[in-house]
Design an enzyme around this catalytic site. Structure first.
Site, PDB file in Angstrom:
ATOM      1  CG  ASP A 674      -1.888   1.122   1.233  1.00  0.00           C
ATOM      2  OD1 ASP A 674      -2.669   1.224   0.264  1.00  0.00           O
ATOM      3  OD2 ASP A 674      -1.851   1.936   2.181  1.00  0.00           O
ATOM      4  CE  LYS A 678      -1.905   5.108   1.326  1.00  0.00           C
ATOM      5  NZ  LYS A 678      -1.965   4.810   2.768  1.00  0.00           N
TER       6      LYS A 678
END
Ligand code: ADP
Ligand code: ASP
Ligand code: MG
Length: 811
Positions: A674, A678
């Site tokens: 994750d 980002k």
């Protein structure tokens, strides 16, 4: 004296006719009252005539339906004592009508002359009935037979008025009177043959009387409160225009504002008689005044109108330049075939002519033009005429438009932003209108978008289609519900949710879903799939449409291109599209530009924190990113802030998940994927072409945990490896440091991993699920620009999505 005209709806039944009487009695001065047929009867008469001519006996049924309408009204309006005479008269007239229809039936044909005679019965009977009703109510009413007063030529269907002869007849008839009842629409030739003035022609009849009698005013009483800024049946926000000039009214009606039959203005304009348009059902409303010298309140665009059923004819060919008189011949042919040109959409330049005509004439036009140019076509000098159908014209109208530059630019930009394809453009020589030919199915969207642009500059409607109503989606809908009225009042944004879907069902409401009960609506909705959700949005074809993706689904993220290509904006908290293949990310950004549809994903990094927006502003203002250092995982931050030797790692992860701080699959957070996504998005937004594989990930999870394929196994392996996690914790503690999962982008290279952060570092005191981003740029070389705050959780993510919606609203 005044002339009052009541239209079809105003006299549709006994109840409405009693309202008409009230209005007439409140005028304490002589007046001429012109009435239409009972609403819908003219269409029924034409239908009956067509059936008879087609030798279809069902014409008798439609005739009976007409009879019932008049009988019912008469029985309700006329006192019993006087009823028999009135009913007998109506019956007698209907018998004549029946004989005419029988004639058409026997011959199997109907001539224009006979058609005019038949169709006139609607007004003949309504005017007779209303006159009798007025008399029975004690009004001093007298009947005027318009066939003896309005004199026309014999162009049946739409006869031309002989104003001189009409004036003479009126001078002789109108002497002493109080109230005169006259049928609209019908007239006769000097020889007494019945004619009609064209569909909608009762307005014209009233104007002819007003001019002949030098009326002080012409009042058109109808079913809406005036001439509106756009057809109120299509544009809900349209408003009555208080005061408008003759020319503007003429232009609007010519371009489809049915509320006034276009020729109506001519007779009253010459005598400067003002017209007011009033609502029979709301007489207290001011309505619209049409006269000379309006002030326009400085407004340039006064109204928007449209005509459906348009076809475009284009004549082109290499040889056209050499052949003299092609355009003259082209227009001559059309005129000889009785085809009127609604607009010339291109200056008839030498090698192409392009005109808009009524679609019903398209076939005939094609035939006559190709026949007339057969020789040139055979020599390949000219191509056979091109015919496009299923079109409409929309027009902006206003006297002052000519003094203002840039109106057409605004018009076409508004249409373009809403993906309305413009087929052709024309500006009237008077510069009182700009018109465009568009596809029929775009009319509603185009009118509403233009209306919003030119008349509701303060209020913008946003139409949302929300997919995914889990944690984030549900909160998002709640926030909209709470903010709707604030947004309308303070930001002038009317945010409506039109469609909602989850993986099972979907629900739509074109007027906006009631957000107090969306759960019930959704549960009762149709079976959902992505294709039909998209198709429905396309069919609704609403302006300022926004697709909101609150899912974490790869399949949904693959649909963005379709939305953008249809000028539907996309707002998403789903990171997949921006962090998968670079080509797709770049394509989405370029589609957004090309189709003027924003693609916003602020929540992809730091939930509601304005991280991407800040980065965009830096770059747009000419800054350059040198380095980014960030703690981007609210979930990992929560986990490492709460993890210590008093609690197991597995328990902390479970807590994070329970509180909505993790992805549905917590391994995506724990493995660092994750965070990789980002920082990848930030690197890309900083202008670097980069893939996920280019990022170095120093995972802190044991391989065993990384290899699990479901949440249960994952948690089990965390539990099993508790010692490993405790060791990570104590190593940091021994150095007086804290564990932070840090993402870095330096010199075009990116890495993520767990770091020991010493006291005094910007990251050391990061609380709870907070995120922090340090931007080192040309402008911020030593002291970075810092964005810090709550970076995970459904509430902040929902409000981040909301912020993107507002950004689109201000776009
Ligand atoms: P009547 O039977 O009273 O003559 P019409 O049906 O001919 O009434 O005209 C009124 C209708 O015109 C309205 O009900 C509305 O649907 C339509 N209309 C179209 N454009 C406009 C506009 N710009 N302003 C008001 N009405 C309009
Ligand atoms: N009754 C006629 C029509 O429907 C005329 C009118 O109502 O203005 O066209
Ligand atoms: Mg009308």
């Amino acid at each position: 004296m005044k002339v009052l005209k009541f239209g079809g709806t105003s006299v549709a039944n006994a109840n409405n006719i009693s309202l008409v009487k009230k209005i007439v009695s409140s005028h304490n001065e002589p007046c001429v009252v012109t009435v239409s047929a009972l609403g819908g009867v003219t269409d029924l008469l034409l239908q009956t005539a067509a059936l008879a001519a087609a030798q279809d006996t069902s014409y008798k049924e439609t005739l009976e339906a007409i009879e019932t309408r008049y009988f019912d009204a008469a029985k309700a309006l006329i006192p019993v004592t006087a009823q028999s005479g009135v009913l007998a008269h109506i019956k007698k007239e209907l018998n004549v009508l029946e004989t005419l229809l029988e004639g058409a039936f026997l011959i199997g044909e109907i001539t224009p002359k006979l058609s005019d005679k038949i169709v006139g019965y609607g007004e003949l009977l309504s005017s007779y009935l209303i006159c009798q009703y007025f008399i029975s109510e004690g009004l001093d009413a007298k009947y005027a037979d318009s066939r003896k007063l309005i004199v026309t030529d014999d162009q049946h269907g739409k006869a031309q008025v002989d104003f001189e002869a009409t004036q003479a007849q009126c001078d002789a008839f109108f002497k002493d009177y109080n109230v005169v009842l006259a049928p609209g629409f019908i007239a006769a030739t000097a020889q007494g043959t019945a004619t009609t003035l064209g569909r909608g022609g009762s307005d014209y009849s009233a104007a002819i009387y007003a001019a002949a009698l030098n009326a002080e005013i012409l009042e058109i009483w109808t079913d809406v409160s005036g001439m509106y800024t756009a057809n109120p049946r299509v544009v809900k926000q349209a408003r009555a225009i208080p005061h408008i000039s003759y020319e503007e009214a003429m232009e609007l009606s010519h371009f489809g504002a049915k509320v006034l039959y276009p020729p109506t203005i001519q007779p009253v304009l010459q005598k400067k008689i003002p017209i007011v348009i009033k609502n029979t059902f709301a007489p207290e409303e001011a309505g619209t005044l049409i006269s000379e010298n309006t002030n326009g309140n400085g407004k340039t665009v006064r109204g928007i109108s449209h005509i459906d059923g348009i076809a475009l004819l284009s004549l082109e060919g290499p040889g056209m330049i050499g052949i003299p008189g092609v355009s003259m011949k082209f227009f001559q042919i059309l005129s000889q075939a009785d085809i009127s040109v609604v607009m010339i959409t291109q200056a008839s330049s030498e090698h192409s002519i392009c005109v808009g005509i009524s679609e019903s004439m398209a076939q005939k036009a094609e035939q006559v033009i190709n026949e007339a140019f057969a020789h040139e076509i055979s020599l390949n000098q000219i191509e056979p005429v091109k015919v496009e159908t299923q079109l409409a014209i929309i027009a902006l109208v206003g006297d002052n438009m000519k003094h203002h530059q840039g109106l057409s630019g605004r018009m076409f930009r508004t249409l373009g932003q809403n993906n309305v394809n413009i087929r052709a453009i024309a500006q009237g020589a008077s510069e009182k209108n700009i018109s465009a030919v568009i596809r029929k199915e775009d009319v509603k969207k185009a009118l509403n978008a233009l209306h919003e642009r030119f008349f509701e500059e303060n209020i913008k409607q946003l139409n949302l289609f929300v997919m995914g109503v889990g944690n984030v989606g549900g909160k998002f809908l709640n926030q909209i519900k709470q903010q709707q009225s604030y947004l309308r009042e303070n930001l002038k944004l009317n945010v409506r949710v039109i469609g909602i879907a989850n993986s099972r069902t979907m629900t739509f409401n074109e007027e906006g879903i009631d957000l107090n009960q969306w759960e019930a609506d959704l549960a009762a909705g149709a079976k959902a799939d992505q294709g039909s959700f998209f198709e429905k949005i396309q069919t609704l074809n609403l302006r300022n449409s926004i697709f909101v993706d609150n899912t974490a689904s790869a399949a949904v993220s693959e649909s963005y291109q379709n939305y953008l290509k249809n000028s539907i904006s996309v707002v998403t908290c789903n990171k997949i599209a921006c962090s998968a293949d670079y080509g797709n990310y770049a394509e989405l950004k370029s589609l957004a530009k090309k189709y003027n549809a924003p693609f916003l994903f602020e929540t992809n990094v730091g939930a509601g924190l304005p991280i991407i927006d800040t980065l965009k502003n830096l770059i747009a203002s000419g800054d350059r990113v040198r380095k980014i250092q960030a703690v981007l995982s609210g979930s990992l931050n929560f986990v490492f802030n709460n993890f210590n030797d008093g609690i197991t790692f597995q328990e902390v992860v479970q807590q994070a998940m329970d509180q909505g701080y993790t992805e549905p699959d917590p391994k995506i957070d724990l493995s660092g994927v994750d965070v990789m996504r980002k920082i990848l998005i930030l690197a890309r937004e900083s202008g670097h072409q980069m893939e996920l594989d280019d990022i170095e990930n120093r995972s802190f999870l044991p391989q065993e945990a990384l290899d699990t394929t479901n949440n249960a196994d994952f948690f089990a392996s965390l539990e099993k490896n508790e010692a490993h996690f405790q060791q990570l914790f104590s190593a940091a503690q021994n150095e007086n440091s804290r564990l932070k999962y840090v993402a870095e982008f330096v010199d075009g290279k990116t890495n993520v991993g767990l770091q020991h952060i010493p006291q005094g570092h910007d990251f050391y005191n990061l609380e709870g699920s907070d995120n922090i981003v340090l931007f080192f740029t040309d402008r911020y070389p030593e002291q970075p620009l810092i964005v810090k705050g709550a970076g995970a959780g459904a509430d902040v993510t929902a409000s981040g999505i909301f912020a993107d919606i507002i950004r689109i609203g201000n776009f």
